[in-house]
Design an enzyme around this catalytic site. Sequence first.
Site, mmCIF file in Angstrom:
data_model
loop_
_atom_site.group_PDB
_atom_site.id
_atom_site.type_symbol
_atom_site.label_atom_id
_atom_site.label_comp_id
_atom_site.label_asym_id
_atom_site.label_seq_id
_atom_site.Cartn_x
_atom_site.Cartn_y
_atom_site.Cartn_z
ATOM 1 N N ARG A 83 -4.405 -32.603 47.394
ATOM 2 C CA ARG A 83 -4.373 -33.551 48.508
ATOM 3 C C ARG A 83 -5.798 -34.014 48.817
ATOM 4 N NH1 ARG A 83 -3.246 -32.654 54.954
ATOM 5 N NH2 ARG A 83 -3.002 -34.876 55.452
ATOM 6 N N HIS A 84 -5.928 -35.234 49.316
ATOM 7 C CA HIS A 84 -7.240 -35.743 49.715
ATOM 8 C C HIS A 84 -7.848 -34.875 50.808
ATOM 9 C CE1 HIS A 84 -5.528 -37.210 53.479
ATOM 10 N NE2 HIS A 84 -4.521 -37.703 52.774
ATOM 11 N N GLY A 85 -9.134 -35.025 51.020
ATOM 12 C CA GLY A 85 -9.834 -34.239 52.027
ATOM 13 C C GLY A 85 -9.661 -34.777 53.433
ATOM 14 N N ALA A 351 -3.581 -36.923 45.724
ATOM 15 C CA ALA A 351 -2.481 -37.598 46.416
ATOM 16 C C ALA A 351 -2.423 -37.180 47.878
ATOM 17 C CB ALA A 351 -1.172 -37.326 45.683
ATOM 18 N N ALA A 394 -6.945 -31.185 51.499
ATOM 19 C CA ALA A 394 -7.407 -30.620 50.218
ATOM 20 C C ALA A 394 -6.501 -29.509 49.694
ATOM 21 C CB ALA A 394 -8.847 -30.115 50.310
#
Length: 475
Positions: A83-85, A351, A394
């Site tokens: 996952r994005h931060g 994602a 994340a």
Amino acid sequence: MSSALLHGLHLLLLMWIIFILESHAYGDIRFANTPIFSTKTPYFWVKRSDEVIREDSEFVYEGTDTIESANSCFSFHINSLIRHGIRYPGLKWIKRMDEVHEKLTKAAINSKSTFIEKWANPFPYEKEHALATLGETELFALGERFSQRFKLLFEEETDKIEYFVSSKERTSDSRKAFHKGLTKIFDPDIDDDHNLSLPVLDDSTLRFHAGCQKYIDQIEKNDTALEEYFKFKDGPELKSVVSDVTGRILDSGVDAENLLSADDVQTIHQICAFELAFYGKSDWCQYFEQKDMEVIDYLNDLKHYWQKAYGYKLSSEMSCPLVQQIFQRMDNAVSDFEDGEDSSVGIFRFAHAETLGPLYAALGLYKDSEPLMANNFEKQRNRLFRSSKILPFAANVAFVLYECDTNSDEDDIDETEEESIYVKLYVNEEAVIIPACGKILCLYTDVRRYYSHFIDACDFDEICKKNKIQDHDEL
């Protein structure tokens, strides 16, 4: 009472008053580093950033407690979803923050809440959903940790790493930060993007939820599908939180009835969460106690459980393009490895929480014996499905393929050459038990067979064909 003792008590009282004043002046930090903010939880509130990273590119597998059963395992491929931060709040929440702030400045607030009048929303509209600087730091650190854990796998092989991103800029920015962290250990002089592999844009596997109209119409935008969430939101536990938070903000003489709604309290909770993540402190957090946080945490888990995970089979079924791609790429890696051909040593996808939640459900991870319901808050205090811990910023899932030496008489390691490939599954850098075999290390063929209905029978168009969803019998 002696004057010395009295002086000492006065001094202690003065120190306590200074402490109280300073705590309000500089913001509440009680919930910092606490994984209790659902999908708004920073990654390193779930994982300790200073923990010692154990190299796991190679290890000795022990089928029993005897040294004779030890088998060497060597990694040759990693297949991951991240996952994005940490990002800025979405526009909906930023606007709600302004609305709640305006509502409270018009009310007669008490002396403890004078900061509200001076507070200015630190989250600008133009930054909505953008990756924060702290999010870049988060992903850089995660990249470093992956390179340390799988150093022997990636060493001198960083050109054999592939990246996939969604169409959202925050995933692309997260990928850049991660790559720099991953390669820094091998090339400390990297200070720009010259060694950055170009990513593949792939919404079909990383934002499958956005391409499934049945899911959008019947779950995502259908309040009926979130019945348990709304029942709990209107229930006694959250009403008590709303009452308590309102009372802490307003003077006792003020008519506080119906001033703050459940949505308003959720918004204050969001300000607390984001300010605490961005700045390590937030005056807004002072209005919550631990019990309030636990109630709101469960409310958020109900939403994610029913909307993204185990509430309806559609949530896991629509993730089949992602599951299929993961295993097809692992099939290719196994084939190339057995044939002595070069192939990717690592595939990293960047994602969203909406991608990871359905994947967890497809893999059968963090599934409680009973569904999360509006009426079982107390019973679910020790639940497995806790979004703060499994879906923070994340959050990451990684399949790692190993070849294990089969010179053993133990049944735990199959002796045929074609059955020497094993797999581990990591979630947030922790090896977890794989449902396919009930162990941390499983034969790849067993794992693939276990999830074959997602891999070999994936018909996304058919899955997302619009028809009436069933209710709780789809649990």
